[in-house]
Design a protein around this motif. Structure first.
Motif, PDB file in Angstrom:
ATOM      1  N   THR A 158       0.829  -1.205   0.000  1.00 42.44           N
ATOM      2  CA  THR A 158       0.000   0.000   0.000  1.00 42.44           C
ATOM      3  C   THR A 158       0.859   1.250   0.000  1.00 42.44           C
ATOM      4  OG1 THR A 158      -1.639  -1.237   1.272  1.00 42.44           O
ATOM      5  CG2 THR A 158      -1.876   1.154   1.215  1.00 42.44           C
ATOM      6  N   THR A 159       1.992   1.205   0.703  1.00 41.69           N
ATOM      7  CA  THR A 159       2.886   2.353   0.809  1.00 41.69           C
ATOM      8  C   THR A 159       3.799   2.511  -0.402  1.00 41.69           C
ATOM      9  OG1 THR A 159       4.396   0.939   2.076  1.00 41.69           O
ATOM     10  CG2 THR A 159       2.906   2.363   3.331  1.00 41.69           C
ATOM     11  N   ASN A 188       2.757   3.047  -3.491  1.00 44.95           N
ATOM     12  CA  ASN A 188       2.157   4.023  -4.402  1.00 44.95           C
ATOM     13  C   ASN A 188       2.398   3.678  -5.872  1.00 44.95           C
ATOM     14  OD1 ASN A 188       0.922   6.236  -2.676  1.00 44.95           O
ATOM     15  ND2 ASN A 188       2.977   6.119  -1.780  1.00 44.95           N
ATOM     16  N   VAL A 210      -3.458   9.860   2.121  1.00 42.82           N
ATOM     17  CA  VAL A 210      -3.854   8.899   3.147  1.00 42.82           C
ATOM     18  C   VAL A 210      -2.645   8.548   4.010  1.00 42.82           C
ATOM     19  CG1 VAL A 210      -4.829   6.620   3.618  1.00 42.82           C
ATOM     20  CG2 VAL A 210      -5.618   7.941   1.625  1.00 42.82           C
ATOM     21  N   HIS A 211      -2.790   8.737   5.317  1.00 44.12           N
ATOM     22  CA  HIS A 211      -1.756   8.309   6.265  1.00 44.12           C
ATOM     23  C   HIS A 211      -2.283   7.131   7.067  1.00 44.12           C
ATOM     24  CE1 HIS A 211       1.476  11.443   6.102  1.00 44.12           C
ATOM     25  NE2 HIS A 211       0.544  11.976   5.329  1.00 44.12           N
ATOM     26  N   VAL A 235      -0.278   7.566  -0.438  1.00 43.55           N
ATOM     27  CA  VAL A 235      -0.318   6.807   0.814  1.00 43.55           C
ATOM     28  C   VAL A 235       1.027   6.869   1.525  1.00 43.55           C
ATOM     29  CG1 VAL A 235      -0.818   4.572   1.862  1.00 43.55           C
ATOM     30  CG2 VAL A 235      -2.013   5.258  -0.234  1.00 43.55           C
ATOM     31  N   CYS A 265       3.115   6.055   5.525  1.00 42.47           N
ATOM     32  CA  CYS A 265       3.125   5.434   6.853  1.00 42.47           C
ATOM     33  C   CYS A 265       4.545   5.532   7.394  1.00 42.47           C
ATOM     34  CB  CYS A 265       2.695   3.964   6.758  1.00 42.47           C
ATOM     35  SG  CYS A 265       2.650   3.085   8.331  1.00 42.47           S
TER      36      CYS A 265
END
Length: 584
Positions: A269-270, A272, A415-416, A437, A439
């Protein structure tokens, strides 16, 4: 315009201005008054006031993450700077340039029982790009220097000694700031000040001697032919991408990777990175192999000849365990600065931008033939169908909540994700390719997720959403204690009444000790905390209510919002573990 009368304070401000550090995050204090005066009186700087130093440091990290440039922190002496350490460590492992400028007491007042005084020099040395410990001015408060440190004046006049001090401080400031600019690591600048602290002058009395960083934009020259030939002749190539900023890789490169029968691309997800042929849920491929009767045969079939990685740290523990056990013949990591040997098989550190290296690698002649992609693509299609079937039959839980939430996020949202369960649940689903995204995966801590998201929202053109667990939310509640939160800032709080991730880890039991000291069971709601800081708050506890709330949640509003999603503590882990059994 006012300037501090203290020479070293003037130098710090001048060096920051010369190196184009515009954003300064200040925590209140007295010992740092000379720095506060210098930064806030100069309209060149954009200054933010954050009371809690731990929150301030993560707030600065969020700004630096978005702008991709150094951001300065300023705090007073004593324990204040120790609160920077979690964000400093995160910045160190994530390659984010934070400049921690800490005011200190005179060296002769350390370890003598003076208040708000600790050993500040080199305090971050194990997780810092450079530590600059400036020397105290002797022309400022000369009488005190003569009384408490007369040895500093034995050689020459005060002015002559001050000239040497300035030369030393100029040098240290240049080194520190150039590391932040070139190597993209956090740095620490410790500045001792003697009283008086608040005196000002209309014109600066010092002129900084700055040395600008050397141009590091030119990439290292490498011999491409060996890479190209090895790549072309390999039938099994795995591309694995960890944390990666949005829009870093050109579309035609993504297409080339996606349509090569010898390549499978594992993203997170991170990462991108998006393409229908990419494998976005790594654990959904690996977990069924772990449960299969022919595990070794399948893992050998998945084992790549070449592992090509880029980006930051990887979330999936399963892919790390697999690649450590079934080592690729070659592992190339592409990064201009560093290469972690995560899988203990690194053979090449390619010091170039991934986009540039991939362009030279991929568009060179005929591809080899292989069923590597087609075989694993078939397994992906199977688990996706099984996932949909599973979601249709389970009760409301964390897993079902994430499936709904991720479908409703508006395009172009930043989105974090907080750490632990949140980022792992998000890995199981596909996200819209327009989302950005993030994190904090450098140290993977829960301590600054909200503060980072707030800082990152400052310069983002669209709305920002933080999806967080309950422990992360309550732990970092001071993130909401500032005046910089935009009305389009949104928080989705998954409240499962404790640290839900511990219920899926080995060693879990249902004893009171486990619930108290591992899971940290609680009955808290985010309602009062949200309202205290000016957030609109709503709570839901079932799927239909969640989806109805999400339809309104992202609409423009006068105030930021928190949507609290209450899920069943004792059921979540069973449903998640059941998911991997079901798709297997």
């Amino acid at each position: 315009m006012k300037h501090s009368s203290i020479p070293s304070a003037q130098l710090v401000v001048q060096h920051c201005k010369a190196k184009k550090l515009r954003n300064i995050v200040i925590s209140p204090g007295s010992r740092n008054a000379p720095l506060i005066i210098g930064f806030t009186e100069d309209p060149y700087f954009t200054c933010y006031s954050i009371v809690d130093e731990r929150s301030a440091a993560f707030f600065a990290l969020g700004i630096a993450q978005q702008l991709k440039e150094p951001v300065a922190l300023v705090c007073t002496s004593g324990s204040a700077l120790l609160n920077y350490y979690p964000a400093i460590a995160e910045a160190f492992y994530s390659g984010i340039p934070i400049v921690a400028i800490t005011a200190d007491r005179p060296v002769y007042k350390i370890d003598v029982g003076d208040g708000q005084t600790i050993r500040q020099d080199h305090v971050f040395d194990r997780h810092i790009g450079y530590s600059a410990n400036l020397r105290q001015d002797v022309t400022h408060s000369l009488a005190r220097v003569q009384k408490y440190a007369p040895q500093w004046l034995k050689e020459g006049t005060a002015e002559e000694n001050q000239s040497e001090i300035k030369q030393f401080n100029d040098s240290e400031l240049n080194k520190a700031l150039n590391v932040a600019l070139q190597v993209k690591l956090p740095v620490h600048i410790n500045v001792p000040f003697e009283e008086p602290l608040y005196d000002t002058v209309d014109q600066p009395t010092e002129v900084a001697l700055t040395v600008m960083p050397q141009n590091s934009s030119e990439e290292a020259e490498i011999e491409m032919e060996p890479f190209v030939e090895t790549w072309k002749n390999s039938e099994r190539k795995m591309v694995l991408v960890g944390v990666n900023a949005p829009n870093e890789i050109d579309v035609d490169i993504l297409e080339a990777l996606a349509n090569d029968p010898t390549v499978i691309v594992f993203t997170e997800t991170t990462s991108n990175l998006h393409h229908k042929n990419f494998f976005g849920s790594i654990d959904s491929i690996v977990a069924p192999i772990e449960k299969a009767s022919n595990t070794e045969e399948l893992f050998n079939r998945l084992k790549p000849d070449i592992l090509l990685t880029f980006g930051g740290l990887v979330v999936s523990k399963k892919i790390k365990a697999f690649l450590r056990e079934y080592s690729p013949d070659q592992h190339w990591h592409i990064d201009q600065i560093k290469a972690f040997n995560t899988f203990f098989s690194l053979t090449e550190h390619v010091k170039q931008k991934p986009n540039d290296f991939l362009r030279k690698l991929l568009f060179n002649g005929q591809k080899a033939e292989s069923d590597y992609y087609s075989y694993w693509s078939g397994r992906k299609t199977n688990y996706e169908a099984r996932r949909d079937e599973y979601l249709a039959q389970i009760e409301f839980s964390d897993l079902l909540a994430f499936e709904s939430i991720l479908k409703f996020i508006p395009k172009e949202t930043q989105v974090h994700l907080s750490n632990s369960s949140t980022v792992r649940y998000a890995q199981l689903f596909n996200l819209d390719s327009s989302l950005h995204v993030y994190c904090n995966r450098g140290t993977s801590g829960i301590d600054g997720s909200t503060s980072t998201a707030v800082g990152a929202s400052i310069n983002y053109t669209g709305p920002t959403l933080l999806i967080t667990g309950d422990l992360s939310f309550f732990y970092d509640s001071n993130a909401m204690w500032n005046s910089y939160i935009r009305p389009d800032f949104r928080i989705i709080l998954i409240n499962n009444s404790g640290g839900g991730i511990f219920r899926i880890l080995p060693g879990r039991d249902d004893s009171e000790n486990f619930e108290t000291f591992f899971e940290t069971k609680h009955q808290m709601s985010g309602k009062l905390l949200s309202e205290q800081f000016g957030f609109n708050h709503q709570i839901v506890d079932e799927k239909r209510g969640l989806e109805n709330a999400l339809k309104e949640f992202f609409l423009p509003s006068q105030f930021p919002k928190v949507l609290e999603v209450s899920t069943p503590r004792l059921l979540n882990n069973k449903i998640l573990l059941g998911y991997f059994d079901f798709i297997s």
